[in-house]
Design a protein around this motif. Sequence first.
Motif, PDB file in Angstrom:
ATOM      1  N   LEU A 252       0.859  -1.189   0.357  1.00 57.87           N
ATOM      2  CA  LEU A 252      -0.228  -0.059  -0.329  1.00 57.87           C
ATOM      3  C   LEU A 252       0.734   1.039  -0.125  1.00 57.87           C
ATOM      4  N   ALA A 253       1.954   1.205   0.660  1.00 54.73           N
ATOM      5  CA  ALA A 253       2.671   2.527   0.698  1.00 54.73           C
ATOM      6  C   ALA A 253       3.495   2.878  -0.658  1.00 54.73           C
ATOM      7  N   VAL A 254       4.179   1.871  -1.299  1.00 59.68           N
ATOM      8  CA  VAL A 254       4.262   1.775  -2.615  1.00 59.68           C
ATOM      9  C   VAL A 254       3.557   2.121  -3.181  1.00 59.68           C
ATOM     10  N   PHE A 255       2.351   1.715  -3.162  1.00 59.68           N
ATOM     11  CA  PHE A 255       1.129   2.314  -4.406  1.00 59.68           C
ATOM     12  C   PHE A 255       0.683   3.585  -3.640  1.00 59.68           C
ATOM     13  N   ALA A 256       0.902   4.446  -2.643  1.00 59.53           N
ATOM     14  CA  ALA A 256       0.835   4.989  -2.608  1.00 59.53           C
ATOM     15  C   ALA A 256       1.672   6.491  -2.527  1.00 59.53           C
TER      16      ALA A 256
ATOM     17  N   ALA B  84       5.537  -2.792  -5.868  1.00 63.91           N
ATOM     18  CA  ALA B  84       4.107  -2.973  -5.461  1.00 63.91           C
ATOM     19  C   ALA B  84       3.807  -4.741  -6.036  1.00 63.91           C
ATOM     20  N   TYR B  85       3.271  -4.730  -7.201  1.00 67.79           N
ATOM     21  CA  TYR B  85       2.772  -5.707  -7.582  1.00 67.79           C
ATOM     22  C   TYR B  85       4.037  -6.910  -7.743  1.00 67.79           C
ATOM     23  N   GLY B  86       5.077  -6.969  -7.356  1.00 68.48           N
ATOM     24  CA  GLY B  86       6.404  -7.864  -7.110  1.00 68.48           C
ATOM     25  C   GLY B  86       6.274  -8.103  -5.279  1.00 68.48           C
ATOM     26  N   MET B  87       5.500  -6.726  -4.531  1.00 70.18           N
ATOM     27  CA  MET B  87       5.066  -7.067  -3.519  1.00 70.18           C
ATOM     28  C   MET B  87       4.408  -7.911  -2.956  1.00 70.18           C
TER      29      MET B  87
END
Length: 229
Positions: free
Chosen positions: A29-33, A104-107
């Motif tokens: 979520l942080a990466v998406f932000a 984010a997708y990799g996470m």
Amino acid sequence: MSIFFNWSDSDYAYTPTIAGYLLLILITLAVFALIIKLHKDNSQQMNAKELTFCAAAMALAYVTSFIKFASLPFGGSITLFSMFFICLIGYVYGLKVGITAGIAYGMLQMAFGGYIYHPIQALFDYPLAFGALGFAGIFAKKKNGLIPGYIVGAFSRYIMHVISGYVFFKSYAPENMNPIIYTLGYNATYILPEMLATVAVLLVPAVSKSILRIRLAAEDTIGLEGKNA
């Protein structure tokens, strides 16, 4: 690492605990932000259409990653064009957004079904490998840039897996085989067929025109088609 991950002697891998899953989801979520912030820095605040496009592309990539035509014993599989959808984000919105969306997708891939043998191995095989798909953004808005962008993104992912394979899994190389040759061949076995199949589909005129229309709709830009067709 016992709070977030437990070691499995049978699988020779770490599996997330409940706290581990929560941590990975929070990081995602942080990466998406960060995607939103990067896009805001480039132009204007990301609107609902752009957020929906990124989320939909990531969801399509995740769903198609489960449609596998072949799976290798030590990880890696030929999927139904799952890499393309992450590359498409970079192609539409540029390098920084594409890389961040890939991370984010990799996470997500690591959180739900990822193979974690070592923290650095997991870093290369998931956030860095899928983040590298965002290098398709190098060709964002370039004339006929979709296929070169996809090839660059897929090859960049391949390099990340090769680094991980050579450092952490070279002991699996057959006797008398150079480990670097082994990991180059192993990772090419699933990356290359999917890449070639995707490029073949993208070369179909009806498909390429459809992708262009999708990009125009995602950008909500008038007149771009004449510049980049």
